[in-house]
Structure formats: C-alpha cells, structure tokens
Design an enzyme around this catalytic site. Structure first.
Site, short mmCIF file in Angstrom:
data_model
loop_
_atom_site.label_atom_id
_atom_site.label_comp_id
_atom_site.label_asym_id
_atom_site.label_seq_id
_atom_site.Cartn_x
_atom_site.Cartn_y
_atom_site.Cartn_z
N GLY A 188 -26.00 -11.96 21.64
CA GLY A 188 -26.46 -12.19 20.28
C GLY A 188 -26.88 -13.63 20.06
N ARG A 215 -25.92 -18.71 23.96
CA ARG A 215 -25.24 -18.04 25.07
C ARG A 215 -26.25 -17.65 26.14
NH1 ARG A 215 -21.82 -13.28 23.12
NH2 ARG A 215 -20.78 -14.94 22.00
N ARG A 267 -38.88 -18.87 16.79
CA ARG A 267 -37.76 -18.77 15.85
C ARG A 267 -36.43 -19.21 16.46
NH1 ARG A 267 -38.55 -15.06 11.25
NH2 ARG A 267 -40.76 -14.51 11.13
N ARG A 307 -26.63 -5.37 26.46
CA ARG A 307 -26.11 -6.28 25.44
C ARG A 307 -24.79 -6.84 25.94
NH1 ARG A 307 -24.32 -8.42 20.91
NH2 ARG A 307 -22.49 -7.56 19.85
N SER A 328 -19.75 -10.22 21.49
CA SER A 328 -18.35 -10.33 21.08
C SER A 328 -18.03 -9.24 20.08
CB SER A 328 -18.08 -11.71 20.48
OG SER A 328 -18.95 -11.95 19.38
N ASP A 333 -11.69 -11.49 18.49
CA ASP A 333 -10.68 -11.58 17.42
C ASP A 333 -10.06 -10.21 17.24
OD1 ASP A 333 -12.23 -10.33 14.76
OD2 ASP A 333 -13.58 -11.32 16.17
N ARG A 337 -16.59 -18.54 22.38
CA ARG A 337 -17.48 -17.37 22.42
C ARG A 337 -18.77 -17.68 23.14
NH1 ARG A 337 -15.36 -16.93 17.21
NH2 ARG A 337 -17.22 -17.82 16.23
#
Length: 241
Positions: free
Chosen positions: A25, A29, A48, A92, A95, A208, A221
């Site tokens: 996401g 990362r 973007r 994908r 987290s 979490d 993360r």
C-alpha cells in the site's frame, strides 16, 4: 500500446513492467523493497508520488509498486497494470489488524478470501456476493515457498473495509463472516483479477491487534515486515504449474 502511459502510471513501455508485480500500500515500502532486495533497478512510476520500480531478483525481472490506501486506489492501479501493461499476477503485501487471538503481531497471513461491505465489485463488474477468493494456484505456491523458507504462514479470511475509522463492532463481522483480520484493499484487487482473468494474492503482516491493542509504528510497517516480502519475491521467480 496507445493506451500507455495511463492516467495514473507514467511508464511508457509495457515491457518495462514485469509480469509479476508486488504491491504494497505504502509507496515508500515499494522503494524500500526495490532498494533492499532488487538489483539493476529503474523507476516505472512517479505520478502522484505512487512510486514503482522494476529490478532483478535472483536474475529475474520483478516490479514493485505502491497501491495507496483503500479499494478505489488499488482498484485504479491494479486494473491499469492488468489491462494496459499486461501484468499477469499481482501480489499485495500489506499490513492488517487482527480480529482474532490466533493472529499475533508480526504474524504473516495468506488471505484465502476477502469479505467486504463495499460496492466495488458490484459497481465495477456487476459481481454479486460479499466475498471474493484469491488465486488458488498462486496461494499454493506461496504456501510451499513459505514452508521452504521456514516462515510460518497462517491462512485466513480478511475483512476489506471501506473505512479506517468507525463505530461498528468488529466482533460482529468476525463472528458473522469468519474474518480474522482487517485491511482495506484485497477485495478490490481480487475483483479486478477476476474481471480481467488475471491472478491475485495477498500476504499481510499483522501490525496491530483489536484483541491485545498492540500497535506497531509507521517506521516498523515500512521497513520491518520482511517475511511477507521474501515469500512474495521468491514467488515472483517461479512458474505456476
């Protein structure tokens, strides 16, 4: 070729994007994966700020690109990759929050099915139902790779939520639909894969817990969820049978 670059991906050459794309996401990362694991790396997107790269892992070209947060965002990027850049498989790597005591902080989870209240699949593709499955062939390979790497992998149904903040009791969704964790993207990814006759999978790291209220930091993360990255990278170097 006339359809590229797309409105959201600036790569002007279909051949610069690999057949297998790892899709976290967070675009940072994606940058971390490219800088840490890949060689001969070059950028494929900066539009973007949604960073994307192609590079070599164990001699094979692999692409990694951010998806942004939520189903509308991954819906745009995954569709353009499947439809206009002829990507075959998107994995994908994200987290998730744990709804179940079985899933602990830092556990690696393979999503077998995604439940969502979202209208994404119905609105985009007239698909009925609230659950969508990931690609079984990809999942089987991911399970074998995780075993070979001695990385524990827990299979689970996830809740793909349209919202991050809200007052609905997570236990209702967990108990009604069998969801053991929550994220915000996989349902749309699975819908696009089904609509375009492509493949999709989702590996998650528990960041979490709704049960214990443990929480990891944004830096953790971004930089520390490496087990799911290693599994996905190995998957990208192998052929499906």
């Amino acid at each position: 070729m006339s359809n590229i670059p797309t409105p959201h991906i600036s790569c002007d050459d279909q051949n610069k994007i690999a057949k297998v794309v790892l899709m976290p996401g967070d675009p940072l990362r994606a940058k971390f994966i490219a800088e840490t694991f890949l060689t001969d790396t070059f950028p494929i997107n900066t539009t973007r700020g949604m960073l994307g790269y192609t590079g070599k892992y164990k001699g094979k070209w692999i692409s990694v690109m951010g998806s942004g947060m939520g189903m509308p965002s991954i819906g745009i990027y995954s569709y353009e990759l499947y439809k206009f850049y002829d990507v075959d498989t998107i994995i994908r790597i994200g987290s998730a929050g744990a709804y179940s005591e079985r899933l602990k902080i830092y556990d690696t989870v393979l999503v077998t099915e995604a439940y969502s209240e979202s209208s994404f699949a119905k609105t985009a593709w007239q698909m009925r139902g609230k659950k969508l499955k990931s690609s079984k062939a990809v999942n089987n390979k991911l399970i074998k790779i995780a075993s070979k790497l001695n990385i524990p992998l827990k299979e689970a149904v996830c809740h793909s939520s349209d919202v991050f903040y809200g007052n609905k009791d997570y236990r209702i969704i967990r108990d009604t639909y069998g969801c053991e964790c929550v994220e915000m993207e996989s349902f749309a990814l699975f819908a696009n894969a089904k609509a375009t006759n492509k493949k999709a999978a989702c590996l998650l790291t528990i960041s979490d817990s709704f049960i214990t209220h443990e929480v990891t930091s944004a830096e953790e993360r971004q930089n520390s969820f490496t087990n799911m990255m290693k599994i996905a990278l190995e998957m990208a170097t192998t052929k499906l049978r």
